[in-house]
Design a protein around this motif. Structure first.
Motif, short mmCIF file in Angstrom:
data_model
loop_
_atom_site.label_atom_id
_atom_site.label_comp_id
_atom_site.label_asym_id
_atom_site.label_seq_id
_atom_site.Cartn_x
_atom_site.Cartn_y
_atom_site.Cartn_z
N GLN A 1 0.85 -1.19 0.00
CA GLN A 1 0.00 0.00 0.00
C GLN A 1 0.89 1.24 0.00
O GLN A 1 1.83 1.32 0.79
CB GLN A 1 -0.91 0.04 1.22
N ASN A 2 0.57 2.18 -0.88
CA ASN A 2 1.33 3.42 -0.94
C ASN A 2 0.53 4.53 -0.27
O ASN A 2 -0.41 5.07 -0.84
CB ASN A 2 1.64 3.79 -2.39
N ASN A 3 0.89 4.84 0.95
CA ASN A 3 0.24 5.92 1.71
C ASN A 3 1.20 7.09 1.92
O ASN A 3 1.13 7.80 2.92
CB ASN A 3 -0.25 5.39 3.05
N SER A 4 2.08 7.29 0.96
CA SER A 4 3.13 8.31 1.11
C SER A 4 2.78 9.64 0.46
O SER A 4 3.51 10.61 0.60
CB SER A 4 4.42 7.80 0.46
N ASN A 5 1.65 9.69 -0.28
CA ASN A 5 1.28 10.89 -1.04
C ASN A 5 2.28 11.20 -2.15
O ASN A 5 2.32 12.32 -2.66
CB ASN A 5 1.12 12.12 -0.13
N ALA A 6 3.10 10.23 -2.50
CA ALA A 6 4.04 10.38 -3.61
C ALA A 6 3.68 9.35 -4.67
O ALA A 6 3.15 8.28 -4.37
CB ALA A 6 5.48 10.18 -3.14
N ILE A 7 3.95 9.70 -5.92
CA ILE A 7 3.63 8.79 -7.02
C ILE A 7 4.78 7.81 -7.21
O ILE A 7 5.95 8.21 -7.32
CB ILE A 7 3.39 9.59 -8.32
N LEU A 8 4.45 6.54 -7.24
CA LEU A 8 5.45 5.51 -7.47
C LEU A 8 5.65 5.30 -8.97
O LEU A 8 4.71 5.48 -9.76
CB LEU A 8 5.02 4.20 -6.83
N PRO A 9 6.84 4.88 -9.38
CA PRO A 9 7.04 4.51 -10.79
C PRO A 9 6.06 3.41 -11.20
O PRO A 9 5.64 2.59 -10.37
CB PRO A 9 8.49 4.00 -10.81
N LYS A 10 5.76 3.36 -12.46
CA LYS A 10 4.74 2.45 -12.97
C LYS A 10 4.98 1.00 -12.58
O LYS A 10 4.06 0.29 -12.18
CB LYS A 10 4.67 2.59 -14.49
N GLU B 1 5.59 -1.50 -7.99
CA GLU B 1 4.90 -2.54 -7.22
C GLU B 1 5.05 -3.91 -7.88
O GLU B 1 5.27 -4.91 -7.20
CB GLU B 1 3.42 -2.20 -7.06
N PHE C 1 12.29 8.90 -10.39
CA PHE C 1 11.69 7.57 -10.52
C PHE C 1 12.77 6.49 -10.56
O PHE C 1 12.61 5.41 -9.97
CB PHE C 1 10.82 7.49 -11.78
#
Length: 388
Positions: A188-197, A200, A362
């Protein structure tokens, strides 16, 4: 050292066991071993009177022990007696098969009588498997994992007797499914940052196979038809990528070096001669100087969060562990301006390096993926005892 001690003890026990005589086994009441030892000796020497005396007593006593035990078990009327009954009949048959190959005079001396135990063995074996089957089927009807695992144990006992028995192979498969604890790991990404495509997707390639064991299975992608008992959530709380940093360091290196030669002059300004009439030359030294600039490139990504362990049945958080992973881009290069002869050997070796393009944010996050996997694996491995 500990391994050597254990090996010595095992060797000593085996040696001591091997040295025990048939008579000693007889005196200790171990009639079965006394019989085996005596038969082995009599095969080599059929005229061994001492071994014949031991066998005469031990053979009858060993058989009597098995028959008395069988009689007692049958009288109890309990349904779980048949494996033991089978083992006792098997001992009788094996002992009889060992003895019947002895010479006739020995068989006559011990009062050997042949008995056909085959029907007794068939009956006991079938009833033992019927019991295992009934008990396993009853246990399997429960929704309790421990009961399913016990059912598996009962069904596998049948396989020791029959390779094919009713639908026991299917029941074993069902018992494995019901008795296994299934664990799913996801992110789960709860960092408010966008992860690279692909972050995950790449992370979930984490290898959990080494954690799998009998009755516990880990997955990173849900399998159809499985109800997962536990969930391990990699909860990313912070993703931070530093700006591109350039750090400069400037210094000067100098050295006095020989730069050719000149003629040595006398007080009148004439070139001096040596004893052979040759012009006298003397080294000429000059002071050299070179300015050096060192430029260090640096960029860092830090990922942190928690690994949360949930019991899916109760929806309760069992425990939570902090994790952190980072990736670092670092490059350094030198620029020199001046007389390169002034540089130390160490500085000269570092010349020729060049600036590198900074990775994107990224790319830095993707580089941290491997370290995140390791951090998560360490936590999951340490907490694997919770998955029962």
């Amino acid at each position: 050292m500990k391994t050597k001690v254990v090996f010595f003890l095992i060797s000593f026990i085996l040696l001591a066991t091997g040295c025990t005589t048939s008579k000693q086994y007889l005196e200790k009441g171990n009639f079965d071993m006394a019989t085996k030892k005596a038969i082995a000796k009599l095969r080599k020497n059929p005229d061994n009177v001492k071994q014949l005396a031991v066998l005469t007593q031990a053979y009858k006593q060993a058989n009597r022990q098995n028959l008395d035990r069988i009689d007692y078990l049958r009288k109890t009327g309990q349904p779980d007696i048949w494996e033991e009954v089978f083992q006792n009949y098997n001992a009788l048959k094996n002992r009889q098969d060992m003895a019947k190959s002895l010479p006739q005079h020995i068989l006559a001396a011990i009062g050997f009588e042949y008995h056909d135990y085959d029907q007794n063995l068939i009956e006991a074996e079938k009833k033992a498997c019927d019991y295992y089957y009934a008990l396993g089927t009853k246990l399997l009807k429960s929704n309790d994992k421990m009961s399913a695992r016990q059912a598996y144990s009962e069904f596998t006992k049948i396989k020791k007797h029959y390779s094919e028995y009713k639908d026991v192979n299917e029941l074993i498969r069902q018992a494995e499914l019901k008795g296994t604890t299934y664990v799913i790991l996801y992110m789960q990404n709860n960092s408010n940052a966008i992860l690279p495509k692909d972050f995950e997707y790449e992370f979930l390639k984490i290898s959990l196979a080494g954690l799998n064991k009998k009755w516990v299975q880990y997955d990173t992608r849900e399998q159809d038809g499985l109800a997962y008992d536990y969930a391990i959530v990699v909860n990313l709380k912070m993703i931070d990528v530093s700006p591109e940093r350039l750090k400069e360091k400037i210094w000067t290196e100098s050295k006095t070096i020989q730069d050719g030669w000149t003629y040595q002059l006398d007080s009148r300004g004439n070139v001096m001669k040596d004893s052979l009439g040759n012009d006298i030359k003397v080294p000429r030294y000059v002071k050299t100087e070179c300015h050096v600039k060192e430029i260090a490139q640096n960029k860092e990504a830090v990922l942190s969060g928690k690994v949360d362990f949930y019991n899916n049945a109760s929806k309760q958080l069992i425990t939570s562990e902090n994790i952190i992973a980072n990736s670092v881009f670092s490059n350094g290069y030198l620029m020199a301006n001046g007389d390169l002869r002034a540089l130390t050997p160490e500085t000269q070796k570092r010349l020729g390096s060049a600036p590198l393009p900074f990775p994107s944010d990224f790319d830095m996050i993707l580089m941290a993926n491997e370290f995140l996997q390791k951090a998560v694996m360490d936590v999951v491995n340490n907490k694997s005892y919770l998955m029962k």
